[in-house]
Design a protein around this motif. Sequence first.
Motif, PDB file in Angstrom:
ATOM      1  N   ARG A  16       0.857  -1.190   0.000  1.00  0.00           N
ATOM      2  CA  ARG A  16       0.000   0.000   0.000  1.00  0.00           C
ATOM      3  C   ARG A  16       0.892   1.238   0.000  1.00  0.00           C
ATOM      4  O   ARG A  16       1.883   1.288   0.728  1.00  0.00           O
ATOM      5  CB  ARG A  16      -0.901   0.002   1.233  1.00  0.00           C
ATOM      6  CG  ARG A  16      -2.035  -1.026   1.165  1.00  0.00           C
ATOM      7  CD  ARG A  16      -2.737  -1.234   2.493  1.00  0.00           C
ATOM      8  NE  ARG A  16      -1.871  -1.844   3.492  1.00  0.00           N
ATOM      9  CZ  ARG A  16      -1.300  -1.195   4.501  1.00  0.00           C
ATOM     10  NH1 ARG A  16      -1.504   0.089   4.673  1.00  0.00           N
ATOM     11  NH2 ARG A  16      -0.520  -1.832   5.361  1.00  0.00           N
ATOM     12  N   PRO A  17       0.556   2.253  -0.813  1.00  0.00           N
ATOM     13  CA  PRO A  17       1.388   3.460  -0.838  1.00  0.00           C
ATOM     14  C   PRO A  17       1.184   4.284   0.437  1.00  0.00           C
ATOM     15  O   PRO A  17       0.126   4.202   1.064  1.00  0.00           O
ATOM     16  CB  PRO A  17       0.861   4.230  -2.055  1.00  0.00           C
ATOM     17  CG  PRO A  17      -0.550   3.785  -2.192  1.00  0.00           C
ATOM     18  CD  PRO A  17      -0.583   2.340  -1.736  1.00  0.00           C
ATOM     19  N   ASN A  18       2.201   5.039   0.832  1.00  0.00           N
ATOM     20  CA  ASN A  18       2.012   6.031   1.895  1.00  0.00           C
ATOM     21  C   ASN A  18       0.969   7.042   1.429  1.00  0.00           C
ATOM     22  O   ASN A  18       0.963   7.442   0.262  1.00  0.00           O
ATOM     23  CB  ASN A  18       3.324   6.762   2.193  1.00  0.00           C
ATOM     24  CG  ASN A  18       4.348   5.837   2.820  1.00  0.00           C
ATOM     25  OD1 ASN A  18       4.005   4.990   3.643  1.00  0.00           O
ATOM     26  ND2 ASN A  18       5.601   5.990   2.430  1.00  0.00           N
ATOM     27  N   THR A  69      -2.040   9.963  -2.624  1.00  0.00           N
ATOM     28  CA  THR A  69      -0.643   9.540  -2.690  1.00  0.00           C
ATOM     29  C   THR A  69       0.250  10.786  -2.770  1.00  0.00           C
ATOM     30  O   THR A  69      -0.234  11.890  -3.064  1.00  0.00           O
ATOM     31  CB  THR A  69      -0.402   8.668  -3.928  1.00  0.00           C
ATOM     32  OG1 THR A  69      -0.796   9.398  -5.080  1.00  0.00           O
ATOM     33  CG2 THR A  69      -1.172   7.357  -3.856  1.00  0.00           C
TER      34      THR A  69
END
Length: 98
Positions: A16-18, A69
Amino acid sequence: DPGTLVITRPKPKTKRPNMYRVLLLNDDYTPMEFVVHVLERFFQKSREEATRVMLHVHHHGVGECGVYTYEVAETKVTQVMDFARKHQHPLQCVMEKK
Ligand code: NFA
């Protein structure tokens, strides 16, 4: 190193992206209608939701416009800051890691 064998489990590698909150900060000069317009134009808010967020910022000093994002959040901040500067309003928009 003969005779060494490391057996690893297959690991699903979807990370999962920050995510980053984009925030608006209150000030004494930017017109309320301009802030509502910013929220409609750059954050796809309805007039009602934009008004709700603007009033939250007005009363609490800071409020969330959205969560994105890194690159999208950075673009939103730049767009809002450029737009505010163009109209000579001191409105501040910042991002913070969630
Ligand atoms: N506080 C500003 C005013 O009274 C309105 C405002 C709301 C400014 C939210 C910035 C962010 N005109």
